[in-house]
Design an enzyme around this catalytic site. Structure first.
Site, PDB file in Angstrom:
ATOM      1  N   ASP A   1      59.979   8.439  12.591  1.00 39.06           N
ATOM      2  CA  ASP A   1      58.671   7.658  12.155  1.00 39.06           C
ATOM      3  C   ASP A   1      57.079   8.123  12.511  1.00 39.06           C
ATOM      4  OD1 ASP A   1      60.592   6.345  10.861  1.00 39.06           O
ATOM      5  OD2 ASP A   1      60.490   4.424  12.260  1.00 39.06           O
TER       6      ASP A   1
ATOM      7  N   LYS B   1      56.917   6.701   7.854  1.00 36.23           N
ATOM      8  CA  LYS B   1      55.981   5.795   6.929  1.00 36.23           C
ATOM      9  C   LYS B   1      55.192   4.953   8.038  1.00 36.23           C
ATOM     10  CE  LYS B   1      60.130   4.306   6.082  1.00 36.23           C
ATOM     11  NZ  LYS B   1      61.117   3.274   5.426  1.00 36.23           N
TER      12      LYS B   1
ATOM     13  N   MET C   1      53.428  -5.957  11.248  1.00 38.00           N
ATOM     14  CA  MET C   1      53.074  -5.918  10.181  1.00 38.00           C
ATOM     15  C   MET C   1      51.808  -6.842   9.676  1.00 38.00           C
ATOM     16  SD  MET C   1      56.104  -3.769   8.441  1.00 38.00           S
ATOM     17  CE  MET C   1      57.466  -4.198   8.844  1.00 38.00           C
TER      18      MET C   1
END
Ligand code: SAH
Length: 263
Positions: free
Chosen positions: A39, A61, A175
């Site tokens: 990632d 991502k 997030m």
């Protein structure tokens, strides 16, 4: 090594970024992989653990910058295993926490590819350690909730704010940078006091780490003005109050952020 034959996939937690926070098992597995799919959040120091001849494939991502969709990643992993590679799928933090691990696991199982999981240090643990804070506190924070504030593009955040606005809990928002204002507003509307302590930790465990202390009602301002481009966590609750005491490198910034926000 008999736990990593050719044709197998290991879903490996890379930890929060600091290569010393990679488990010994993860280090060994990374070194054995003939291909490593990783990632964006896997630190460069961790990738150096790969064998010299291993193929490193970035399938990163980051919010808003999806370079490969999940199904493509699932297929890449399965195909590599079926081609006889020893496949390391390296994910930031712990693969089982907001890591889309279930899809990859089930893609492997469906294809008959042997797959196992190696856990990692999740970002919340690294952030708490850097802050010098305990995520749980006897009598004050008896519950610890990890939540993601990532909504699908164009969709509102659909969370149970009443349940999240628990004064006896520590809430860690993954997030949550873009949604910080929504998080603050919803929690206050649901009954959490505006004075609830909040810590923001960006790039926890990495040299560029930043820590900011504020309170729930000022969170939107601090998130907007203090955070940079790195991954960040919002930590909310009484357990974060002590970490705001002057002791670490972050507190000068903290004070400024709070004071300017308050005036
Ligand atoms: N599986 C990962 C989380 C993936 S979701 C884990 O267990 O940590 C990605 C989110 O994790 C980021 O948006 C950020 O909120 C958080 N994150 C990951 N690494 C981080 C770090 N080093 N510092 C702060 N937050 C981090």
């Amino acid at each position: 090594m008999n736990d990593f034959p050719a044709g197998m996939v290991w879903l490996v937690g890379a930890g929060p970024g600091d290569p010393e926070l990679v488990t010994r098992k993860a280090e060994r597995l990374i070194g054995l992989g003939t291909v490593v799919f990783h990632d964006a959040l896997v630190g460069p120091g961790v990738l150096e653990l790969a064998a010299p001849g291993a193929r490193l494939v970035h399938v990163g991502k980051r919010s808003g910058r999806h370079s490969k969709d999940q199904r493509t990643i699932d297929q890449l992993i399965v195909q590599a295993a079926l081609a006889g590679e020893r496949v390391v799928r390296l994910k930031g933090g712990d693969p089982a926490i907001f890591g889309r691990m279930a899809e990859e696991l089930s893609a492997c199982r469906t294809a008959g590819v042997p797959v196992r999981i190696c856990p990692g240090v999740t970002a919340a643990s690294a952030a708490a350690a850097s802050l010098g804070a305990s995520l749980t506190l006897r009598g004050l924070a008896r519950k610890l909730t990890f939540v993601t504030a990532h909504a699908r593009t164009g969709e509102p955040l659909d969370l149970d704010w009443k349940a999240l606005a628990d004064p006896d809990a520590t809430l860690v928002v993954y997030m949550g940078k873009a949604a910080a204002a929504d998080v603050s507003r919803h929690l206050i509307v649901a009954g959490l006091p505006g004075s609830t302590p909040v810590a923001l930790v960006e790039s926890a465990s990495l040299p560029e780490e930043g820590q900011f202390h504020t309170r729930l009602d000022l969170l939107p301002l601090v998130a907007r003005t203090a955070l940079g481009e790195g991954p960040a966590l919002l930590l909310i609750g009484a357990a974060l109050a002590d970490s705001a005491q002057p002791s670490g490198r972050a507190n000068a910034v903290t004070g400024t952020a709070c004071e300017s926000a308050a005036t």
